[in-house]
Design a protein around this motif. Structure first.
Motif, PDB file in Angstrom:
ATOM      1  N   GLY A 295      45.818  46.320  21.661  1.00 57.29           N
ATOM      2  CA  GLY A 295      47.019  45.702  22.215  1.00 57.29           C
ATOM      3  C   GLY A 295      46.899  45.446  23.704  1.00 57.29           C
ATOM      4  N   ARG A 296      45.709  45.127  24.158  1.00 56.82           N
ATOM      5  CA  ARG A 296      45.503  44.926  25.583  1.00 56.82           C
ATOM      6  C   ARG A 296      45.613  43.451  25.944  1.00 56.82           C
ATOM      7  NH1 ARG A 296      40.400  48.907  26.893  1.00 56.82           N
ATOM      8  NH2 ARG A 296      41.412  50.818  26.230  1.00 56.82           N
ATOM      9  N   THR A 297      46.736  42.873  25.675  1.00 54.53           N
ATOM     10  CA  THR A 297      46.925  41.479  26.047  1.00 54.53           C
ATOM     11  C   THR A 297      47.607  41.414  27.399  1.00 54.53           C
ATOM     12  OG1 THR A 297      49.048  41.412  24.921  1.00 54.53           O
ATOM     13  CG2 THR A 297      47.122  40.717  23.660  1.00 54.53           C
ATOM     14  N   GLY A 298      47.328  40.357  28.147  1.00 54.11           N
ATOM     15  CA  GLY A 298      47.934  40.196  29.467  1.00 54.11           C
ATOM     16  C   GLY A 298      47.340  41.185  30.449  1.00 54.11           C
ATOM     17  N   GLY A 299      47.620  40.999  31.711  1.00 53.99           N
ATOM     18  CA  GLY A 299      47.168  41.920  32.734  1.00 53.99           C
ATOM     19  C   GLY A 299      45.670  41.954  32.912  1.00 53.99           C
ATOM     20  N   GLU A 300      44.978  40.909  32.490  1.00 58.95           N
ATOM     21  CA  GLU A 300      43.533  40.893  32.653  1.00 58.95           C
ATOM     22  C   GLU A 300      43.183  40.658  34.115  1.00 58.95           C
ATOM     23  OE1 GLU A 300      41.822  38.034  30.068  1.00 58.95           O
ATOM     24  OE2 GLU A 300      42.751  38.868  28.285  1.00 58.95           O
ATOM     25  N   VAL A 301      42.157  41.326  34.571  1.00 55.33           N
ATOM     26  CA  VAL A 301      41.707  41.146  35.944  1.00 55.33           C
ATOM     27  C   VAL A 301      40.567  40.147  35.910  1.00 55.33           C
ATOM     28  CG1 VAL A 301      40.747  42.279  37.965  1.00 55.33           C
ATOM     29  CG2 VAL A 301      42.356  43.501  36.485  1.00 55.33           C
ATOM     30  N   GLU A 302      40.772  39.030  36.575  1.00 58.95           N
ATOM     31  CA  GLU A 302      39.747  37.996  36.594  1.00 58.95           C
ATOM     32  C   GLU A 302      39.136  37.938  37.984  1.00 58.95           C
ATOM     33  OE1 GLU A 302      41.200  34.254  35.327  1.00 58.95           O
ATOM     34  OE2 GLU A 302      42.095  35.039  33.511  1.00 58.95           O
ATOM     35  N   VAL A 303      37.866  37.783  38.032  1.00 61.25           N
ATOM     36  CA  VAL A 303      37.177  37.589  39.295  1.00 61.25           C
ATOM     37  C   VAL A 303      36.669  36.167  39.302  1.00 61.25           C
ATOM     38  CG1 VAL A 303      35.283  38.361  40.753  1.00 61.25           C
ATOM     39  CG2 VAL A 303      36.527  40.005  39.339  1.00 61.25           C
ATOM     40  N   LYS A 304      37.132  35.402  40.260  1.00 59.95           N
ATOM     41  CA  LYS A 304      36.726  34.000  40.328  1.00 59.95           C
ATOM     42  C   LYS A 304      35.354  33.892  40.972  1.00 59.95           C
ATOM     43  CE  LYS A 304      41.417  32.270  40.526  1.00 59.95           C
ATOM     44  NZ  LYS A 304      42.388  31.509  41.280  1.00 59.95           N
ATOM     45  N   VAL A 305      34.615  32.890  40.566  1.00 63.68           N
ATOM     46  CA  VAL A 305      33.275  32.674  41.082  1.00 63.68           C
ATOM     47  C   VAL A 305      33.341  32.371  42.579  1.00 63.68           C
ATOM     48  CG1 VAL A 305      31.224  31.218  40.903  1.00 63.68           C
ATOM     49  CG2 VAL A 305      32.465  31.897  38.852  1.00 63.68           C
ATOM     50  N   SER A 306      34.348  31.631  43.042  1.00 65.05           N
ATOM     51  CA  SER A 306      34.456  31.280  44.458  1.00 65.05           C
ATOM     52  C   SER A 306      34.646  32.542  45.310  1.00 65.05           C
ATOM     53  CB  SER A 306      35.606  30.311  44.684  1.00 65.05           C
ATOM     54  OG  SER A 306      36.822  30.882  44.238  1.00 65.05           O
ATOM     55  N   GLU A 307      35.361  33.544  44.802  1.00 69.60           N
ATOM     56  CA  GLU A 307      35.533  34.793  45.533  1.00 69.60           C
ATOM     57  C   GLU A 307      34.208  35.535  45.651  1.00 69.60           C
ATOM     58  OE1 GLU A 307      38.544  37.062  43.593  1.00 69.60           O
ATOM     59  OE2 GLU A 307      40.124  35.596  43.983  1.00 69.60           O
TER      60      GLU A 307
ATOM     61  N   GLN B 162      31.231  34.181  45.652  1.00 69.06           N
ATOM     62  CA  GLN B 162      30.382  33.445  46.588  1.00 69.06           C
ATOM     63  C   GLN B 162      30.797  33.730  48.029  1.00 69.06           C
ATOM     64  OE1 GLN B 162      30.742  29.382  45.308  1.00 69.06           O
ATOM     65  NE2 GLN B 162      29.176  29.602  43.713  1.00 69.06           N
ATOM     66  N   ALA B 163      32.105  33.818  48.270  1.00 69.45           N
ATOM     67  CA  ALA B 163      32.588  34.099  49.618  1.00 69.45           C
ATOM     68  C   ALA B 163      32.159  35.489  50.042  1.00 69.45           C
ATOM     69  CB  ALA B 163      34.105  33.978  49.661  1.00 69.45           C
ATOM     70  N   GLU B 164      32.211  36.480  49.166  1.00 71.52           N
ATOM     71  CA  GLU B 164      31.776  37.824  49.486  1.00 71.52           C
ATOM     72  C   GLU B 164      30.270  37.861  49.765  1.00 71.52           C
ATOM     73  OE1 GLU B 164      32.943  40.550  46.446  1.00 71.52           O
ATOM     74  OE2 GLU B 164      35.083  40.092  46.657  1.00 71.52           O
TER      75      GLU B 164
ATOM     76  N   GLU C 105      28.366  38.954  53.343  1.00 68.69           N
ATOM     77  CA  GLU C 105      27.338  39.992  53.417  1.00 68.69           C
ATOM     78  C   GLU C 105      26.090  39.481  54.092  1.00 68.69           C
ATOM     79  OE1 GLU C 105      26.659  41.547  49.517  1.00 68.69           O
ATOM     80  OE2 GLU C 105      28.676  42.361  49.340  1.00 68.69           O
ATOM     81  N   GLU C 106      25.750  38.196  53.911  1.00 67.88           N
ATOM     82  CA  GLU C 106      24.569  37.614  54.519  1.00 67.88           C
ATOM     83  C   GLU C 106      24.730  37.520  56.033  1.00 67.88           C
ATOM     84  OE1 GLU C 106      23.785  33.900  52.663  1.00 67.88           O
ATOM     85  OE2 GLU C 106      23.313  34.801  50.737  1.00 67.88           O
TER      86      GLU C 106
END
Length: 166
Positions: free
Chosen positions: A144-156, A158-160, A164-165
């Motif tokens: 029953g783990r619907t909703g509340g998913e943590v998504e990490v976007k590719v653009s974030e 790349q920015a990180e 670091e570089e």
């Protein structure tokens, strides 16, 4: 060829749709199977209704006489009168205190009213309904783990990596 002709004559006598309550039932199926299409009618109730109406549960619904169809309709409407209390779908109704058997579209309306009442008084079940959680004590740790998913976007990402570089 002569064997096919009696079958065609039998098919002409059949009604393909039989109206029971507010539901159109398939007339080509047996009485018991056709009654299962109605909301609030299960196998046991369908067999009990057929027995009360003095109709064979295996007989084709579309081949029944008009008086037999009326007997089936009356048996469904009056099931709470002759059916045992453990077989009805609404024991001890909140407003009347009687054992009722609700069939058809009235069943969905009654269910929605019950859920709205539970939400209005903020009972535990009502709160669970409002939040969209499981209501009847099912396991929630791993399902029953619907909703509340943590998504990490590719653009974030790349920015990180760029930070670091530098």
């Amino acid at each position: 060829m002569s064997q096919e002709e009696p079958e065609q004559e039998e098919d002409e006598d059949i009604r393909y749709f039989v109206r029971v309550g507010k539901t159109d039932l398939d007339g080509t199926e047996s009485v018991e199977t056709a009654l299962l299409e109605m909301d609030g009618v299960g196998r046991r109730v369908a067999k009990a209704v057929a027995d009360e109406a003095n109709v064979s549960p295996r007989e084709t619904l579309g081949k029944l006489e008009d008086d037999e169809v009326e007997a089936v309709k009356e048996a469904i409407q009056g099931f709470d009168d002759f059916g045992p209390s453990w077989m009805v779908n609404r024991e001890k109704d909140r407003y009347t205190g009687d054992d009722l058997h609700i069939v058809g579209s009235e069943l969905e309306i009654t269910r929605e009213e019950d859920i709205n009442r539970m939400q209005k008084i903020s009972s535990y079940k009502g709160v669970r309904h409002r939040k969209g959680k499981k209501v009847r004590g099912q396991r929630t740790k791993s399902t029953g783990r619907t909703g509340g998913e943590v998504e990490v976007k590719v653009s974030e990402l790349q920015a990180e990596a760029e930070e670091e570089e530098e």
